[in-house]
Design a protein around this motif. Structure first.
Motif, mmCIF file in Angstrom:
data_model
loop_
_atom_site.group_PDB
_atom_site.id
_atom_site.type_symbol
_atom_site.label_atom_id
_atom_site.label_comp_id
_atom_site.label_asym_id
_atom_site.label_seq_id
_atom_site.Cartn_x
_atom_site.Cartn_y
_atom_site.Cartn_z
ATOM 1 N N THR A 86 0.786 -1.182 0.087
ATOM 2 C CA THR A 86 0.140 0.014 0.030
ATOM 3 C C THR A 86 0.907 1.449 0.059
ATOM 4 O OG1 THR A 86 -1.616 -1.160 1.264
ATOM 5 C CG2 THR A 86 -1.875 1.292 1.236
ATOM 6 N N ASN A 91 0.005 5.091 -14.480
ATOM 7 C CA ASN A 91 -0.794 4.348 -13.949
ATOM 8 C C ASN A 91 -1.127 3.029 -14.441
ATOM 9 O OD1 ASN A 91 -1.756 5.562 -10.920
ATOM 10 N ND2 ASN A 91 -2.288 7.297 -12.307
ATOM 11 N N CYS A 148 -3.679 -3.035 -3.717
ATOM 12 C CA CYS A 148 -2.846 -2.129 -2.953
ATOM 13 C C CYS A 148 -1.979 -1.363 -3.684
ATOM 14 C CB CYS A 148 -2.546 -2.560 -1.837
ATOM 15 S SG CYS A 148 -3.663 -3.430 -0.682
ATOM 16 N N LEU A 155 -3.840 1.003 -6.400
ATOM 17 C CA LEU A 155 -4.526 2.257 -5.702
ATOM 18 C C LEU A 155 -3.395 3.100 -5.117
ATOM 19 C CD1 LEU A 155 -7.377 0.427 -4.050
ATOM 20 C CD2 LEU A 155 -7.517 1.754 -5.867
ATOM 21 N N CYS A 190 -1.891 5.059 -7.649
ATOM 22 C CA CYS A 190 -2.735 6.178 -8.124
ATOM 23 C C CYS A 190 -2.579 7.338 -7.297
ATOM 24 C CB CYS A 190 -4.168 5.720 -8.362
ATOM 25 S SG CYS A 190 -4.473 4.696 -9.772
#
Length: 162
Positions: free
Chosen positions: A34, A110, A143, A146, A149
């Motif tokens: 993450t 991305n 994770c 995201l 991004c």
């Protein structure tokens, strides 16, 4: 000026990620997936832009080698798995990143990072833990995507303000 900072941040993040995994095992993967790995992915994209016309591949391989050498002080197995995962993810990232139009910077970063996240999320646990939990791989990839991004948006926003 941005290159030395990005190199230092890349190495700090990868060493921290490998150190957490070496200390806590697979339980650390969602945390590293993450926060630290997406940060490395965006930092790699920034360095890719900076080095694109100036010996990109030797510099990227040198960066991976430096991270591996420093991480090996904590765990040679984790360091080797990390090096293989980052090399595979880096190649994936670079191929897709170069293939996309430069004017679509946010999308380019991305999409290339999403593919790299999937590769990294499969290669690393397979080598580091000699096993593959598909649910954990999918969670890690999500994770990383995201987080990627988020870091991409923050980077582009700060670059626009500067």
């Amino acid at each position: 000026m941005i290159v030395p900072i990005c190199v230092a941040l890349y190495l700090i993040a990868i060493i921290a990620a490998n150190g957490l995994v070496a200390a806590f095992g697979q339980i650390a993967l969602p945390i590293t997936a993450t926060l630290l790995i997406p940060f490395d992915l965006i930092t790699r994209d920034v360095l890719h832009n900076e080095w694109e016309d100036d010996c990109l591949w030797p510099k990227m391989l040198g960066l991976i080698a430096a991270g591996t050498a420093l991480s090996a002080l904590m765990s040679p197995v984790v360091a080797l798995a990390s090096a293989c995962a980052f090399a595979a993810a880096g190649i994936t990232n670079a191929i897709i990143y170069v293939a996309m139009p430069q004017k679509l910077c946010w999308l380019r970063m991305n999409v290339s990072n999403a593919f790299a996240a999937v590769v990294d999320s499969i290669v690393f646990p397979a080598l580091a833990f000699d096993s593959l939990d598909i649910k954990l791989c999918a969670l890690q990839a999500l994770c990383k995507m995201l987080g990627g991004c988020l870091f991409t948006s923050l980077f582009l926003w700060s670059a626009k303000r500067a």
